[in-house]
Design a protein around this motif. Sequence first.
Motif: not given
Length: 226
Positions: A33-37, A56-58, A76-78, A158-162, A201-204, A217-222
Amino acid sequence: MLSIAENIEKVRQNIKTACERSGRNYEDVTILGVTKTVGVDDIMCAVNEGICDLGENRVQEFMEKYDKIPGVKWHIIGHLQTNKVKYIIGKTKLIHSVDTLKLAEEIERLSKKQNVTTDILLEVNISGEESKSGMSEGEILPILEKIEEFSSVKVRGFMTMAPKFASEDEIRQIFRKLYKIFVDISRKKYNNISMDYLSMGMSSDYTVAAEEGANIVRIGSKIFKE
Ligand SMILES: *Cc1c(COP(=O)(O)O)cnc(C)c1O
């Protein structure tokens, strides 16, 4: 508007379906669960639904929430600056965003000082998109060979962002490529390195990531913003 509990249920269903499509085991995929903001009350809703890995990314925001939400595993993901490492050592389950040797060295130095072992992921920029952080594919092996000599840092995957504006097919190719590197390296024997986690993988794009072998999978907005 759906509740957070309903959002989580939907995400879980989608991951189940993706796993069925690709012959994977649903239990192998952890929802981070990505909880930033996101405020503490909303985060607690997700925790009560069984989301016990939070990202959290910050660093600043992480520190504000860390004491208020006990009993969870923090990631920590950011992008992490070396001068902020001192605030998080001993408090994280996993640091996903290690993108330079310099950062890994600082994590090693401070972990050793505090007598803890810190688990990290190497963030890889597969697409080569310049605005993205992450090391290039070619940097992985040289960095792994250095970290082999560390005593207090372990690489766990590993981690990646598309890229933001890529097509689903391009995103799939990126995830597939990192999965292949993950499997290749897991077959080799290194000190301090075990390929346990693949954070993609993120929400999209989390269903694509689940199909292509992600186990985090790192999911915030969804979860929190729908
Ligand atoms: C914000 C963030 C996410 C989650 O993004 P959503 O699109 O809201 O799910 C995942 N990973 C990283 C590194 C992030 O910064």
